[in-house]
Design an enzyme around this catalytic site. Structure first.
Site, PDB file in Angstrom:
ATOM      1  N   PRO A 206      51.093  -8.231 -65.045  1.00  0.00           N
ATOM      2  CA  PRO A 206      52.392  -8.871 -65.263  1.00  0.00           C
ATOM      3  C   PRO A 206      53.479  -7.823 -65.436  1.00  0.00           C
ATOM      4  O   PRO A 206      53.207  -6.663 -65.767  1.00  0.00           O
ATOM      5  CB  PRO A 206      52.183  -9.659 -66.562  1.00  0.00           C
ATOM      6  CG  PRO A 206      51.108  -8.916 -67.272  1.00  0.00           C
ATOM      7  CD  PRO A 206      50.195  -8.370 -66.212  1.00  0.00           C
ATOM      8  N   ARG A 234      54.400  -7.569 -59.360  1.00  0.00           N
ATOM      9  CA  ARG A 234      55.845  -7.729 -59.451  1.00  0.00           C
ATOM     10  C   ARG A 234      56.506  -6.455 -58.948  1.00  0.00           C
ATOM     11  O   ARG A 234      56.044  -5.347 -59.221  1.00  0.00           O
ATOM     12  CB  ARG A 234      56.287  -8.021 -60.901  1.00  0.00           C
ATOM     13  CG  ARG A 234      55.906  -9.418 -61.385  1.00  0.00           C
ATOM     14  CD  ARG A 234      56.702 -10.499 -60.652  1.00  0.00           C
ATOM     15  NE  ARG A 234      56.380 -11.849 -61.113  1.00  0.00           N
ATOM     16  CZ  ARG A 234      55.513 -12.660 -60.529  1.00  0.00           C
ATOM     17  NH1 ARG A 234      54.834 -12.230 -59.469  1.00  0.00           N
ATOM     18  NH2 ARG A 234      55.317 -13.881 -60.991  1.00  0.00           N
ATOM     19  N   GLU A 263      64.407  -9.814 -54.417  1.00  0.00           N
ATOM     20  CA  GLU A 263      63.907 -10.733 -53.387  1.00  0.00           C
ATOM     21  C   GLU A 263      64.901 -11.872 -53.178  1.00  0.00           C
ATOM     22  O   GLU A 263      65.280 -12.515 -54.168  1.00  0.00           O
ATOM     23  CB  GLU A 263      62.535 -11.288 -53.801  1.00  0.00           C
ATOM     24  CG  GLU A 263      61.488 -10.209 -53.942  1.00  0.00           C
ATOM     25  CD  GLU A 263      60.171 -10.687 -54.534  1.00  0.00           C
ATOM     26  OE1 GLU A 263      59.198  -9.920 -54.505  1.00  0.00           O
ATOM     27  OE2 GLU A 263      60.120 -11.827 -55.044  1.00  0.00           O
ATOM     28  N   HIS A 285      56.689 -11.821 -50.118  1.00  0.00           N
ATOM     29  CA  HIS A 285      56.191 -12.557 -51.291  1.00  0.00           C
ATOM     30  C   HIS A 285      55.445 -13.833 -50.864  1.00  0.00           C
ATOM     31  O   HIS A 285      55.787 -14.946 -51.268  1.00  0.00           O
ATOM     32  CB  HIS A 285      57.336 -12.914 -52.244  1.00  0.00           C
ATOM     33  CG  HIS A 285      56.872 -13.098 -53.658  1.00  0.00           C
ATOM     34  ND1 HIS A 285      57.586 -12.648 -54.738  1.00  0.00           N
ATOM     35  CD2 HIS A 285      55.756 -13.686 -54.177  1.00  0.00           C
ATOM     36  CE1 HIS A 285      56.948 -12.957 -55.857  1.00  0.00           C
ATOM     37  NE2 HIS A 285      55.833 -13.582 -55.544  1.00  0.00           N
TER      38      HIS A 285
END
Length: 318
Positions: A206, A234, A263, A285
């Site tokens: 994370p 990420r 993004e 993604h």
């Protein structure tokens, strides 16, 4: 109950949201910006969202709001203090994409490892048809068997990747940025040891204070020049200008990314300068986005609303 779905297109325009209709009135917005949220959410009892910020400035007028449901696992876009102060519950969807992200991890790896772009272009250019040998060895590639696969973040996805890599004959080592001791059969090592030993290094952690900007030029220079780096977690875990430098100076052999700091991608991102797909592949993604996975998300969000109604705290994050 009024359910407001703010970013329907983030799940794909082929998605069906009829399961929500059994729960109440449903309002669907294909896309939503932060500036639009106050108006769109002011009458909502439930918000279904993905990436938009959930905080006082965006939902402060939503006086009826009782529940926020994320169509994602990560919840760094939530202002937890504000939600708790207002008594608004929040649920995420955990584990829905484990197999899909693990699958995409290997798709990125093999594209770079086996130089598939080069060999595909070699055949489609007509060179193979004009050749005299049944094989062409223009660029070297290697077996996974016997290689060391390093993993940052040994959660559900990291564990699934480890299982598959082990089946290919890899030795698995892992690192926890938070210092957590994993209960695992795999060897847990320091970051420096992970960097120096890994032939493949994949990130499945994370984004938090431990991992933000973790992978810098200093770290890439500690890796093997033959190593391949993969980020399926990420974007902000990686310093993208530093990765650009590492790839162009040859500190590592290649990289595969499915996530970026911004993004959609910033047009000024230096990684766009690398047009050699044998060195770098970037996907937009999509690791989580297999069709089965996206339908699973919708089903799980509906279940989260039902869980909230019966005070079941499964998947509740606030």
């Amino acid at each position: 109950m009024k359910i407001v779905i703010l970013e329907a297109d983030s799940l794909g325009q082929d998605m069906v949201f009829t399961p929500f209709e059994a729960l109440g009135e449903v309002v669907i917005y294909p896309t939503t910006t932060a500036d639009e949220m106050e108006e769109k959410t002011k009458d909502a009892d439930v918000i279904v969202a993905n990436k938009v910020p959930i905080c006082e400035s965006t939902i402060g007028k939503a006086q009826n709001l009782k529940l926020v449901c994320l169509t994602a696992t990560g919840f760094n876009n939530l202002d937890g203090d504000y939600l708790k102060k207002k008594g608004i519950a929040a649920y995420n969807v955990a584990g829905y994409s484990t197999n899909g992200v693990a699958q995409h991890t290997f798709a990125l790896l093999f594209y770079v490892l086996e130089k598939l772009n080069y060999y595909d272009n070699y055949v489609k250019s007509g060179e193979y048809a004009r050749g005299t040998c049944f094989s062409h060895f223009g660029q070297n590639f290697f077996e996974l068997d016997g290689k060391t696969w390093g993993i940052i973040g040994l959660g559900a996805i990291g564990n699934r990747v480890a299982q598959i890599a082990k089946a290919f004959g890899c030795h698995i080592i892992c690192y926890s940025a938070s210092g957590k001791k994993y209960n695992t059969e795999y060897e847990q090592v320091s970051l420096d040891e992970l960097l120096s030993r890994s032939d493949i290094l994949s990130v499945h952690a994370p984004l938090n204070g431990y991992t933000e900007n973790l992978m810098t030029l200093e770290k890439f220079r500690k890796m093997k020049k033959t190593a391949i780096f993969l980020n399926l977690a990420r974007g902000a875990i990686v310093n993208e200008p530093d990765l650009y430098t590492a790839l162009t100076e040859g500190s590592i052999a290649g990289a595969g990314l499915d996530v970026l700091c911004k993004e959609p991608m910033d047009p000024e991102n230096p990684l766009l300068k690398i047009q050699d797909s044998n060195k770098l592949i970037i996907t937009p993604h999509i690791a989580w986005a297999a069709k089965e996975t996206r339908f699973r998300v919708v089903d799980e969000v509906v279940k989260n609303i039902q869980r909230f109604q019966r005070d079941d705290r499964t998947n509740r994050v606030y």
